[in-house]
Write a protein that holds these residues in place. Structure first.
Motif, PDB file in Angstrom:
ATOM      1  N   LEU A 287      12.578   7.172   0.934  1.00 59.35           N
ATOM      2  CA  LEU A 287      11.622   6.965  -0.149  1.00 59.35           C
ATOM      3  C   LEU A 287      10.652   8.141  -0.248  1.00 59.35           C
ATOM      4  N   ASP A 288      10.163   8.610   0.905  1.00 58.90           N
ATOM      5  CA  ASP A 288       9.270   9.764   0.910  1.00 58.90           C
ATOM      6  C   ASP A 288      10.001  11.015   0.427  1.00 58.90           C
ATOM      7  N   LEU A 289      11.248  11.175   0.864  1.00 65.72           N
ATOM      8  CA  LEU A 289      12.023  12.340   0.461  1.00 65.72           C
ATOM      9  C   LEU A 289      12.278  12.335  -1.038  1.00 65.72           C
ATOM     10  N   SER A 290      12.568  11.162  -1.593  1.00 65.31           N
ATOM     11  CA  SER A 290      12.808  11.050  -3.034  1.00 65.31           C
ATOM     12  C   SER A 290      11.551  11.406  -3.819  1.00 65.31           C
ATOM     13  N   ALA A 291      10.387  10.953  -3.332  1.00 68.60           N
ATOM     14  CA  ALA A 291       9.131  11.267  -4.014  1.00 68.60           C
ATOM     15  C   ALA A 291       8.848  12.764  -3.944  1.00 68.60           C
ATOM     16  N   SER A 292       9.107  13.385  -2.806  1.00 62.36           N
ATOM     17  CA  SER A 292       8.893  14.824  -2.661  1.00 62.36           C
ATOM     18  C   SER A 292       9.798  15.613  -3.593  1.00 62.36           C
TER      19      SER A 292
ATOM     20  N   ALA B   4       0.809  -1.215   0.000  1.00 63.41           N
ATOM     21  CA  ALA B   4       0.000   0.000   0.000  1.00 63.41           C
ATOM     22  C   ALA B   4       0.842   1.263   0.000  1.00 63.41           C
ATOM     23  N   ARG B   5       1.968   1.257   0.707  1.00 63.48           N
ATOM     24  CA  ARG B   5       2.750   2.490   0.842  1.00 63.48           C
ATOM     25  C   ARG B   5       3.274   3.039  -0.478  1.00 63.48           C
ATOM     26  N   PRO B   6       3.784   2.194  -1.392  1.00 65.43           N
ATOM     27  CA  PRO B   6       4.238   2.764  -2.675  1.00 65.43           C
ATOM     28  C   PRO B   6       3.105   3.414  -3.461  1.00 65.43           C
ATOM     29  N   LEU B   7       1.901   2.804  -3.432  1.00 67.51           N
ATOM     30  CA  LEU B   7       0.766   3.398  -4.142  1.00 67.51           C
ATOM     31  C   LEU B   7       0.326   4.688  -3.473  1.00 67.51           C
ATOM     32  N   ALA B   8       0.345   4.708  -2.138  1.00 65.87           N
ATOM     33  CA  ALA B   8      -0.023   5.928  -1.421  1.00 65.87           C
ATOM     34  C   ALA B   8       0.959   7.046  -1.745  1.00 65.87           C
ATOM     35  N   ARG B   9       2.229   6.713  -1.834  1.00 67.59           N
ATOM     36  CA  ARG B   9       3.258   7.718  -2.145  1.00 67.59           C
ATOM     37  C   ARG B   9       3.028   8.291  -3.545  1.00 67.59           C
ATOM     38  N   ARG B  10       2.687   7.426  -4.472  1.00 73.25           N
ATOM     39  CA  ARG B  10       2.415   7.894  -5.832  1.00 73.25           C
ATOM     40  C   ARG B  10       1.179   8.780  -5.883  1.00 73.25           C
ATOM     41  N   GLN B  11       0.106   8.375  -5.169  1.00 69.48           N
ATOM     42  CA  GLN B  11      -1.104   9.179  -5.198  1.00 69.48           C
ATOM     43  C   GLN B  11      -0.893  10.527  -4.521  1.00 69.48           C
ATOM     44  N   ARG B  12      -0.093  10.552  -3.459  1.00 62.86           N
ATOM     45  CA  ARG B  12       0.224  11.836  -2.832  1.00 62.86           C
ATOM     46  C   ARG B  12       0.956  12.743  -3.808  1.00 62.86           C
ATOM     47  N   ALA B  13       1.834  12.151  -4.607  1.00 65.86           N
ATOM     48  CA  ALA B  13       2.568  12.938  -5.603  1.00 65.86           C
ATOM     49  C   ALA B  13       1.603  13.526  -6.631  1.00 65.86           C
ATOM     50  N   VAL B  14       0.681  12.696  -7.131  1.00 64.77           N
ATOM     51  CA  VAL B  14      -0.300  13.175  -8.106  1.00 64.77           C
ATOM     52  C   VAL B  14      -1.174  14.257  -7.481  1.00 64.77           C
TER      53      VAL B  14
END
Length: 284
Positions: A260-265, A130-140
């Motif tokens: 991972l969160d920092l990279s997405a941000s 779930a966390r990778p998908l949540a990270r992607r949706q937060r980015a979108v």
């Protein structure tokens, strides 16, 4: 004067999946259309959305058709399917949405956008999945929010709140709203448009018109159409999702999950910065 024109772009959410009427889907956009104008001046409604659509489809297929209709109001609610693909690229998502939003605003249309809940939490997937998908949706969602402000869109925050946890709002697949959920979206969009003086008709009713599907009907849907949906998405996403999950587990074991969160941000900031740079005029 011609009737107000409302055109809806997007994926299965806007297509109306989860809100069946007869042999077709209705959904929040159709419900909203009924309340945009007074009864004696019904709005013209065109729904160009389709199941599985991504931001590329909206830009290349749906937007040209919508621009030809010269809508007064246009909704662009998209992005979840991008997060479910191995080709996910927040830079590409941001660039496509920027072009779509700009095209409609240039025509003078009122633009509707929305942030959405992440699919992993709706499906109640295990944390590592779930966390990778949540990270992607937060980015979108971050991109959609920023671009909505930039282009002056009427923006709905639908990614959180009590309605997300209310099981009665959702259909059997737990990814699409049921009739009650679609009505909730229509009501919230109507309230925002009424504040802008755009929606002048009666707001959609909050209570469902039809009885919810029986448990046996829901199970039958999941065993037929629902199974096909899962199979199509898993064929595309599952190999990469397992890779992403492995990375989650590895970083958690090392105590470096924050990376991972920092990279997405950083990726989101870079995508938005690239759009700002592209808008700067050349200096001779």
């Amino acid at each position: 004067m011609r009737p107000l024109r409302f055109v809806a772009l997007g994926d299965s959410l806007t297509e109306g999946v989860g809100d069946p009427v007869g042999d077709s889907w209705r959904g929040w956009a159709a419900l909203l259309a009924g309340g945009l104008a007074p009864a004696q001046a019904t709005a013209e409604f065109t729904n160009l959305s389709f199941s599985g659509a991504q931001t590329r489809d909206v830009l290349e297929r749906q937007t040209p058709a919508a621009l030809d209709l010269r809508p007064d109001v246009v909704s662009v609610v998209i992005g979840v399917n991008d997060t479910l693909r191995y080709t996910f690229d927040i830079h590409a998502v941001a660039a496509r949405l920027d072009k779509v939003y700009a095209a409609f605003r240039a025509q003078g249309a009122v633009l509707l956008t929305a942030c959405l809940p992440d699919p992993g939490s709706m499906l109640r997937l295990p944390g590592a999945l779930a966390r990778p998908l949540a990270r992607r949706q937060r980015a979108v969602n971050t991109v959609v929010h920023a671009l909505s402000e930039r282009h002056g869109a009427v923006h709905l925050h639908a990614e959180g709140g009590d309605w997300i946890q209310d099981r009665s709002m959702w259909s059997a697949d737990r990814l699409h709203p049921g009739e009650r959920g679609h009505r909730q979206l229509a009501l919230r969009f109507h309230a925002l448009l009424a504040e802008e003086g755009v929606a002048t008709g009666t707001a959609p009713a909050a209570e469902p018109e039809f009885a919810p599907p029986t448990r046996s009907a829901s199970l039958w849907w999941l065993a037929t159409a629902g199974t096909g949906w899962v199979a199509r998405r898993c064929t595309d996403l599952l190999p990469q999702l397992l890779t992403l999950a492995a990375a989650e587990v590895r970083h958690k074991a090392r105590g470096t999950s924050a990376r991972l969160d920092l990279s997405a941000s950083h990726a989101v900031a870079s995508a938005l910065a690239a759009l700002s740079v592209a808008e700067q005029p050349d200096v001779a």
